[in-house]
Design a protein around this motif. Structure first.
Motif, PDB file in Angstrom:
ATOM      1  N   GLY A  43      20.431 -18.118  48.555  1.00 28.19           N
ATOM      2  CA  GLY A  43      21.672 -18.626  47.967  1.00 28.19           C
ATOM      3  C   GLY A  43      21.359 -19.913  47.227  1.00 28.19           C
ATOM      4  N   ALA A  44      22.310 -20.383  46.449  1.00 29.13           N
ATOM      5  CA  ALA A  44      22.073 -21.558  45.601  1.00 29.13           C
ATOM      6  C   ALA A  44      21.979 -22.847  46.427  1.00 29.13           C
ATOM      7  N   PHE A  45      21.620 -23.924  45.752  1.00 26.82           N
ATOM      8  CA  PHE A  45      21.507 -25.253  46.368  1.00 26.82           C
ATOM      9  C   PHE A  45      22.745 -25.584  47.215  1.00 26.82           C
ATOM     10  N   ASN A  46      22.497 -26.036  48.447  1.00 24.16           N
ATOM     11  CA  ASN A  46      23.565 -26.569  49.314  1.00 24.16           C
ATOM     12  C   ASN A  46      24.510 -25.508  49.890  1.00 24.16           C
ATOM     13  N   ALA A  47      24.110 -24.227  49.780  1.00 24.69           N
ATOM     14  CA  ALA A  47      25.009 -23.161  50.251  1.00 24.69           C
ATOM     15  C   ALA A  47      25.114 -23.111  51.777  1.00 24.69           C
ATOM     16  N   GLY A  48      24.100 -23.678  52.480  1.00 25.14           N
ATOM     17  CA  GLY A  48      24.117 -23.651  53.949  1.00 25.14           C
ATOM     18  C   GLY A  48      22.998 -22.818  54.554  1.00 25.14           C
ATOM     19  N   LYS A  49      21.968 -22.532  53.775  1.00 27.42           N
ATOM     20  CA  LYS A  49      20.877 -21.654  54.229  1.00 27.42           C
ATOM     21  C   LYS A  49      20.119 -22.224  55.427  1.00 27.42           C
ATOM     22  N   THR A  50      19.715 -23.496  55.315  1.00 33.09           N
ATOM     23  CA  THR A  50      18.960 -24.108  56.416  1.00 33.09           C
ATOM     24  C   THR A  50      19.817 -24.149  57.681  1.00 33.09           C
ATOM     25  N   THR A  51      21.072 -24.495  57.521  1.00 28.05           N
ATOM     26  CA  THR A  51      21.993 -24.546  58.670  1.00 28.05           C
ATOM     27  C   THR A  51      22.084 -23.169  59.318  1.00 28.05           C
ATOM     28  N   SER A 110      20.752 -35.866  50.501  1.00 23.47           N
ATOM     29  CA  SER A 110      19.510 -36.587  50.199  1.00 23.47           C
ATOM     30  C   SER A 110      18.273 -35.690  50.202  1.00 23.47           C
ATOM     31  N   ALA A 111      18.306 -34.611  50.977  1.00 23.39           N
ATOM     32  CA  ALA A 111      17.098 -33.775  51.106  1.00 23.39           C
ATOM     33  C   ALA A 111      17.433 -32.324  50.797  1.00 23.39           C
ATOM     34  N   THR A 112      16.401 -31.608  50.328  1.00 17.79           N
ATOM     35  CA  THR A 112      16.591 -30.191  49.981  1.00 17.79           C
ATOM     36  C   THR A 112      15.364 -29.401  50.429  1.00 17.79           C
ATOM     37  N   ASN A 172      30.381 -18.611  52.662  1.00 13.20           N
ATOM     38  CA  ASN A 172      30.116 -19.606  53.716  1.00 13.20           C
ATOM     39  C   ASN A 172      31.051 -20.822  53.604  1.00 13.20           C
ATOM     40  N   LYS A 173      31.120 -21.559  54.677  1.00 15.59           N
ATOM     41  CA  LYS A 173      31.926 -22.797  54.813  1.00 15.59           C
ATOM     42  C   LYS A 173      33.425 -22.489  54.778  1.00 15.59           C
ATOM     43  N   VAL A 174      33.821 -21.341  55.351  1.00 18.83           N
ATOM     44  CA  VAL A 174      35.249 -20.983  55.310  1.00 18.83           C
ATOM     45  C   VAL A 174      36.079 -21.802  56.296  1.00 18.83           C
ATOM     46  N   ASP A 175      35.437 -22.710  57.030  1.00 21.13           N
ATOM     47  CA  ASP A 175      36.198 -23.659  57.861  1.00 21.13           C
ATOM     48  C   ASP A 175      36.813 -24.757  56.984  1.00 21.13           C
ATOM     49  N   ARG A 176      36.404 -24.807  55.693  1.00 25.44           N
ATOM     50  CA  ARG A 176      36.973 -25.785  54.768  1.00 25.44           C
ATOM     51  C   ARG A 176      37.782 -25.058  53.697  1.00 25.44           C
ATOM     52  N   GLN A 177      38.592 -25.824  52.986  1.00 24.43           N
ATOM     53  CA  GLN A 177      39.426 -25.248  51.911  1.00 24.43           C
ATOM     54  C   GLN A 177      38.534 -24.773  50.764  1.00 24.43           C
ATOM     55  N   SER A 209      32.837 -13.387  55.674  1.00 23.49           N
ATOM     56  CA  SER A 209      33.082 -14.824  55.757  1.00 23.49           C
ATOM     57  C   SER A 209      32.219 -15.395  56.863  1.00 23.49           C
ATOM     58  N   CYS A 210      31.856 -16.667  56.727  1.00 23.00           N
ATOM     59  CA  CYS A 210      30.968 -17.260  57.739  1.00 23.00           C
ATOM     60  C   CYS A 210      31.159 -18.778  57.812  1.00 23.00           C
ATOM     61  N   VAL A 211      30.877 -19.291  58.997  1.00 23.52           N
ATOM     62  CA  VAL A 211      30.739 -20.737  59.196  1.00 23.52           C
ATOM     63  C   VAL A 211      29.342 -20.909  59.770  1.00 23.52           C
ATOM     64  N   ALA A 212      28.434 -21.403  58.944  1.00 26.26           N
ATOM     65  CA  ALA A 212      27.011 -21.397  59.328  1.00 26.26           C
ATOM     66  C   ALA A 212      26.694 -22.343  60.480  1.00 26.26           C
TER      67      ALA A 212
HETATM   68  N1  LIG Z   1      31.842 -27.344  56.868  1.00 26.29           N
HETATM   69  C1  LIG Z   1      30.725 -26.631  56.807  1.00 26.29           C
HETATM   70  N2  LIG Z   1      29.596 -27.243  56.400  1.00 26.29           N
HETATM   71  C2  LIG Z   1      28.477 -26.484  56.317  1.00 26.29           C
HETATM   72  C3  LIG Z   1      28.455 -25.120  56.642  1.00 26.29           C
HETATM   73  N3  LIG Z   1      27.193 -24.655  56.432  1.00 26.29           N
HETATM   74  C4  LIG Z   1      26.480 -25.694  55.995  1.00 26.29           C
HETATM   75  N4  LIG Z   1      27.240 -26.802  55.927  1.00 26.29           N
HETATM   76  C5  LIG Z   1      26.858 -28.138  55.455  1.00 26.29           C
HETATM   77  O1  LIG Z   1      26.454 -27.991  54.091  1.00 26.29           O
HETATM   78  C6  LIG Z   1      25.408 -28.913  53.790  1.00 26.29           C
HETATM   79  C7  LIG Z   1      24.215 -28.180  53.208  1.00 26.29           C
HETATM   80  O2  LIG Z   1      23.647 -27.388  54.233  1.00 26.29           O
HETATM   81  P1  LIG Z   1      22.131 -26.894  54.171  1.00 26.29           P
HETATM   82  O3  LIG Z   1      21.958 -25.994  55.330  1.00 26.29           O
HETATM   83  O4  LIG Z   1      21.203 -28.021  54.006  1.00 26.29           O
HETATM   84  O5  LIG Z   1      22.173 -26.082  52.810  1.00 26.29           O
HETATM   85  P2  LIG Z   1      20.950 -25.367  52.078  1.00 26.29           P
HETATM   86  O6  LIG Z   1      21.508 -24.174  51.405  1.00 26.29           O
HETATM   87  O7  LIG Z   1      19.820 -25.146  53.021  1.00 26.29           O
HETATM   88  O8  LIG Z   1      20.552 -26.457  51.003  1.00 26.29           O
HETATM   89  P3  LIG Z   1      19.218 -26.467  50.062  1.00 26.29           P
HETATM   90  O9  LIG Z   1      18.059 -26.080  50.890  1.00 26.29           O
HETATM   91  O10 LIG Z   1      19.142 -27.903  49.608  1.00 26.29           O
HETATM   92  O11 LIG Z   1      19.512 -25.540  48.930  1.00 26.29           O
HETATM   93  C8  LIG Z   1      25.105 -29.642  55.106  1.00 26.29           C
HETATM   94  O12 LIG Z   1      25.835 -30.851  55.126  1.00 26.29           O
HETATM   95  C9  LIG Z   1      25.643 -28.695  56.184  1.00 26.29           C
HETATM   96  O13 LIG Z   1      26.022 -29.359  57.357  1.00 26.29           O
HETATM   97  C10 LIG Z   1      29.678 -24.502  57.084  1.00 26.29           C
HETATM   98  O14 LIG Z   1      29.774 -23.299  57.362  1.00 26.29           O
HETATM   99  N5  LIG Z   1      30.766 -25.322  57.135  1.00 26.29           N
END
Ligand SMILES: Nc1nc2c(ncn2[C@@H]2O[C@H](COP(=O)(O)OP(=O)(O)OP(=O)(O)O)[C@@H](O)[C@H]2O)c(=O)[nH]1
Ligand SMILES: [Mg+2]
Length: 189
Positions: A25-33, A60-62, A139-144, A165-168
């Motif tokens: 998925g794209a940058f910041n999508a929640g993959k690592t989480t 700050s980190a990716t 992802n992040k469906v716990d937010r608007q 739908s997911c909350v990672a």
């Molecule tokens: N509210 C909410 N925040 C989430 C969820 N999943 C991830 N986050 C937040 O989203 C941000 C990015 O999460 P990462 O897991 O670093 O995302 P990533 O896709 O690995 O990012 P890159 O590796 O930089 O592309 C972090 O602040 C997480 O805590 C979710 O389901 N709900």
């Protein structure tokens, strides 16, 4: 004779099926989480400071190489989860990680419409990388944000393609996604 459940039974070696699943998925999508939430081992993460202002404004980190974890799901099946970087500048890693995958999970950040174009490009690339089942995940469906149905419409997915739908950050939610993809892989086998 060796006890049942040890892997060896009446002289036969039974090797449990392993699944290689890629979480992309794209940058910041929640993959690592996502990869970290389900893990039953010490995870491998490769997040490094980003020097791009557009990214640093968000976090700050990716991830620059991969995330890796393992988990057992329903019936003791073992899954290996490989998280990818999100940006196209790391496409060489996408290629390496997609090698031999059984299926992939494609995370979309429902709170950030600005990433939908990059998401579309990356999804198209991954579809070409392997003729394997995949699951699109809102992802992040716990937010608007956008609903799973709006995500389906954006990607112009056919009705047979599931979107979940997911909350990672939530283990049960991540596990449900992984179990669904494994069921799709098993049905396609
Ligand atoms: N509210 C909410 N925040 C989430 C969820 N999943 C991830 N986050 C937040 O989203 C941000 C990015 O999460 P990462 O897991 O670093 O995302 P990533 O896709 O690995 O990012 P890159 O590796 O930089 O592309 C972090 O602040 C997480 O805590 C979710 O389901 N709900
Ligand atoms: Mg990451």
């Amino acid at each position: 004779m060796v006890k049942q459940g040890s892997g060896l039974y009446e002289g036969k070696l039974t090797v449990a099926k392993l699944y290689k699943l890629v979480v992309t998925g794209a940058f910041n999508a929640g993959k690592t989480t996502f990869v970290n939430t389900l893990s039953q081992i010490k995870v491998v993460n490769t997040d490094k400071t980003t020097h791009l202002k557009t990214e640093a404004r968000i976090k700050s980190a990716t991830t620059v190489a991969l995330d890796y974890s393992q988990a057992r799901i329903n019936g003791g099946l073992k899954v290996h989860l490989f998280g990818t970087p999100g940006q196209m500048r790391f496409d060489f890693m996408h290629q390496l990680l997609a090698e031999g995958m059984h299926g992939f999970i494609f995370l979309v950040d429902t709170t950030d419409r600005s990433m939908l174009k990059q998401s579309t490009e990356l999804l198209n690339l991954f579809r070409k990388r392997g003729n394997v089942p995949y699951l699109l995940v809102a992802n992040k469906v716990d937010r608007q944000g956008l609903s799973a149905e709006e995500i389906r419409q954006h990607f112009k997915l056919p009705p047979r393609q599931p979107v979940m739908s997911c909350v990672a950050t939530n283990r049960a939610s991540v596990q449900a996604v992984v179990e669904r993809l494994v069921a799709m892989i098993q049905a396609a086998a």
